[in-house]
Design an enzyme around this catalytic site. Sequence first.
Site, mmCIF file in Angstrom:
data_model
loop_
_atom_site.group_PDB
_atom_site.id
_atom_site.type_symbol
_atom_site.label_atom_id
_atom_site.label_comp_id
_atom_site.label_asym_id
_atom_site.label_seq_id
_atom_site.Cartn_x
_atom_site.Cartn_y
_atom_site.Cartn_z
ATOM 1 C CG ASN A 116 61.871 -33.393 -11.394
ATOM 2 O OD1 ASN A 116 61.492 -33.810 -12.461
ATOM 3 N ND2 ASN A 116 62.715 -34.046 -10.636
ATOM 4 C CG ASP A 197 64.308 -41.539 -21.788
ATOM 5 O OD1 ASP A 197 65.298 -40.986 -22.307
ATOM 6 O OD2 ASP A 197 64.222 -41.756 -20.568
ATOM 7 C CG HIS A 200 66.587 -39.877 -17.991
ATOM 8 N ND1 HIS A 200 65.329 -40.281 -18.347
ATOM 9 C CD2 HIS A 200 66.470 -39.217 -16.813
ATOM 10 C CE1 HIS A 200 64.466 -39.895 -17.415
ATOM 11 N NE2 HIS A 200 65.138 -39.241 -16.471
#
Length: 234
Positions: A116, A197, A200
């Site tokens: 992140n 998506d 993941h």
Amino acid sequence: MKRGIPMAWHGLNRMVTGWLVLLIVTFASSSINAEPVNADTNPGPILLVMGDSLSAAYGIERDEGWVNLLEERLGDDAQVINASISGETTSGGLQRFTDLLGQREPDIVLIELGGNDGLRGLSPNQMQANLASMIEQSQDAGAQVLLLGIDIPPNYGQAYRDAFTGVFHSLAEEYDVSLVPFLLEDIALNEALMQSDGIHPTADAQPIILDNVWPELEPLIEPLLETTHQAAVQ
């Protein structure tokens, strides 16, 4: 097993948009993963996993995640505590870490954080300082450390990308800790192993993640298991 970080993101234009928000997901589901995978007390070694959504089984059943698969592989010989939170940064992990370390007293700490930070364009120097603090605290407490690295997409620019991935190698060398350079080796470019998506890994990818981790984890945990077994027969 020291592997170089692959050029895994070259040609990944379709997935770059998704990777811009990799691990940056709602925190609503975080609490379900901040508990021991195996809550039963046992005399075996304790493993603490500090991670983000890649270790928090995001988008799949919790028992399908690689951390739970690790617990199943170890069986009753060890306790695995999954303190991973989706969306976690190294700063957030560091804020929680001291208390977790004191409460759980782990023998091995697996640190899977940084993704992140990179995807938000945060300072690699600050990321390195945060991870270094967690490593130092672990070693001061007598715990071994396994660092689980990640890569970022090429559109961040090669200079930033090199600085980001270099953090993991620098820390592994400076603190003499084991390193998995790229947690998603053989996964990130395989659409069949990524969720819809494009961000993941799927449930099918989780055993591969564990296979990426195990060669570096096994040498750390085997001596602890042997000591536990010897104590049990005395």
